[in-house]
Design an enzyme around this catalytic site. Structure first.
Site, PDB file in Angstrom:
ATOM      1  N   GLU A  41      49.863  16.922  26.424  1.00  0.00           N
ATOM      2  CA  GLU A  41      49.741  17.044  27.869  1.00  0.00           C
ATOM      3  C   GLU A  41      50.163  18.451  28.283  1.00  0.00           C
ATOM      4  O   GLU A  41      51.065  19.043  27.692  1.00  0.00           O
ATOM      5  CB  GLU A  41      50.609  16.008  28.594  1.00  0.00           C
ATOM      6  CG  GLU A  41      50.051  14.594  28.583  1.00  0.00           C
ATOM      7  CD  GLU A  41      50.304  13.876  27.278  1.00  0.00           C
ATOM      8  OE1 GLU A  41      51.344  14.160  26.640  1.00  0.00           O
ATOM      9  OE2 GLU A  41      49.467  13.039  26.874  1.00  0.00           O
ATOM     10  N   ARG A  68      65.595  23.747  44.917  1.00  0.00           N
ATOM     11  CA  ARG A  68      64.595  23.631  43.859  1.00  0.00           C
ATOM     12  C   ARG A  68      64.720  22.268  43.193  1.00  0.00           C
ATOM     13  O   ARG A  68      65.741  21.953  42.564  1.00  0.00           O
ATOM     14  CB  ARG A  68      64.777  24.739  42.822  1.00  0.00           C
ATOM     15  CG  ARG A  68      64.448  26.132  43.333  1.00  0.00           C
ATOM     16  CD  ARG A  68      63.062  26.220  43.870  1.00  0.00           C
ATOM     17  NE  ARG A  68      62.452  27.527  43.721  1.00  0.00           N
ATOM     18  CZ  ARG A  68      61.270  27.843  44.207  1.00  0.00           C
ATOM     19  NH1 ARG A  68      60.567  26.935  44.887  1.00  0.00           N
ATOM     20  NH2 ARG A  68      60.776  29.052  44.027  1.00  0.00           N
ATOM     21  N   ALA A  85      58.726  34.900  45.239  1.00  0.00           N
ATOM     22  CA  ALA A  85      57.674  34.445  44.324  1.00  0.00           C
ATOM     23  C   ALA A  85      56.689  33.538  45.047  1.00  0.00           C
ATOM     24  O   ALA A  85      57.016  32.926  46.076  1.00  0.00           O
ATOM     25  CB  ALA A  85      58.273  33.700  43.127  1.00  0.00           C
ATOM     26  N   GLY A 124      54.995  25.815  25.630  1.00  0.00           N
ATOM     27  CA  GLY A 124      54.975  24.532  24.945  1.00  0.00           C
ATOM     28  C   GLY A 124      54.448  23.403  25.812  1.00  0.00           C
ATOM     29  O   GLY A 124      54.087  22.346  25.290  1.00  0.00           O
ATOM     30  N   GLU A 152      55.394  24.160  54.563  1.00  0.00           N
ATOM     31  CA  GLU A 152      55.538  23.844  53.136  1.00  0.00           C
ATOM     32  C   GLU A 152      56.947  23.361  52.820  1.00  0.00           C
ATOM     33  O   GLU A 152      57.311  23.230  51.651  1.00  0.00           O
ATOM     34  CB  GLU A 152      55.208  25.084  52.300  1.00  0.00           C
ATOM     35  CG  GLU A 152      53.763  25.550  52.454  1.00  0.00           C
ATOM     36  CD  GLU A 152      53.471  26.814  51.667  1.00  0.00           C
ATOM     37  OE1 GLU A 152      54.404  27.343  51.009  1.00  0.00           O
ATOM     38  OE2 GLU A 152      52.328  27.281  51.700  1.00  0.00           O
TER      39      GLU A 152
END
Length: 210
Positions: A41, A68, A85, A124, A152
């Site tokens: 996945e 976060r 960011a 990964g 947002e």
């Protein structure tokens, strides 16, 4: 050394705020031959851009603090200090995103964008890459509270810190996210040359009140 791979099937197994893809594949082995059929996945986050605003006249950096969800149960606390960011939207360049997000998250108008690096976040399990920049900014009179896009759910606070203090926070455990660690370590190596490059150059736009 072989570099061949074969994607047998690819399907979307979740499509919400993020997307998850499932691959059935085989790939070449270093010793020769092919691997067994593998199922993997992959988290599809979109490609990101980060920028470290640096004031070469006062030797200060601008970092943002926000909640976060990924850090919620990390033991490090969910409010993190980070670089500005954002995600690349269709039709945008990384430079477009750096300037857009700097206005949205920090109300900062940037000067020249200097590339730091382009890296894979966690290969990964996710396809996401980050273009990371440093840019000069006038940090005088920046408003510290009330940044971000409310639509947002963003609630962002600025931290305008002496560069030496921000760099030291890496070793002290005050900064835990990869993007600001990479950016600040790069700044530690390039700070003197950036000050020479920007300090006597054209002034960047003033960010304070008129």
């Amino acid at each position: 050394m072989g570099r061949d791979f074969e994607i047998i099937t690819r399907e979307t197994v979740y499509d919400g705020f993020f997307r998850v893809s499932r691959f059935t594949l085989r790939h070449a082995l270093f010793a020769g031959g092919q691997s067994e059929t593998l199922i993997r996945e992959r988290f599809e986050r979109g490609h990101a851009v980060g920028v470290l605003p640096y004031d070469p006249w006062t030797d200060r950096v601008v970092l943002v603090e926000q909640f976060r969800i990924g850090a919620l149960e990390s033991g490090l606390g969910p409010w993190l200090l980070e670089t500005v960011a954002g995600i690349v939207e269709p039709g945008e360049t990384p430079e477009d995103v750096a300037r857009r997000e700097s206005l949205e998250e920090a109300d900062c108008r940037l000067g020249e964008l200097v590339p730091i690096t382009h890296y894979l976040v966690s290969p990964g399990g996710t396809s996401q890459t980050v273009h990371l920049f440093c840019a000069p900014v006038d940090s005088r009179d920046l408003r510290l509270e009330g940044h971000g896009n409310p639509a947002e759910g963003e609630d962002i606070r600025l931290h305008v810190l002496p560069a030496e203090e921000a760099i030291a926070m890496i070793g002290e455990g005050g900064i835990q996210a990869a993007m600001p660690i990479i950016a600040l370590q790069w700044l530690a190596l390039n700070r003197a040359s950036l000050r020479d490059r920007w300090r006597d150059g054209p002034q960047v736009p003033y960010n304070g009140p008129a």
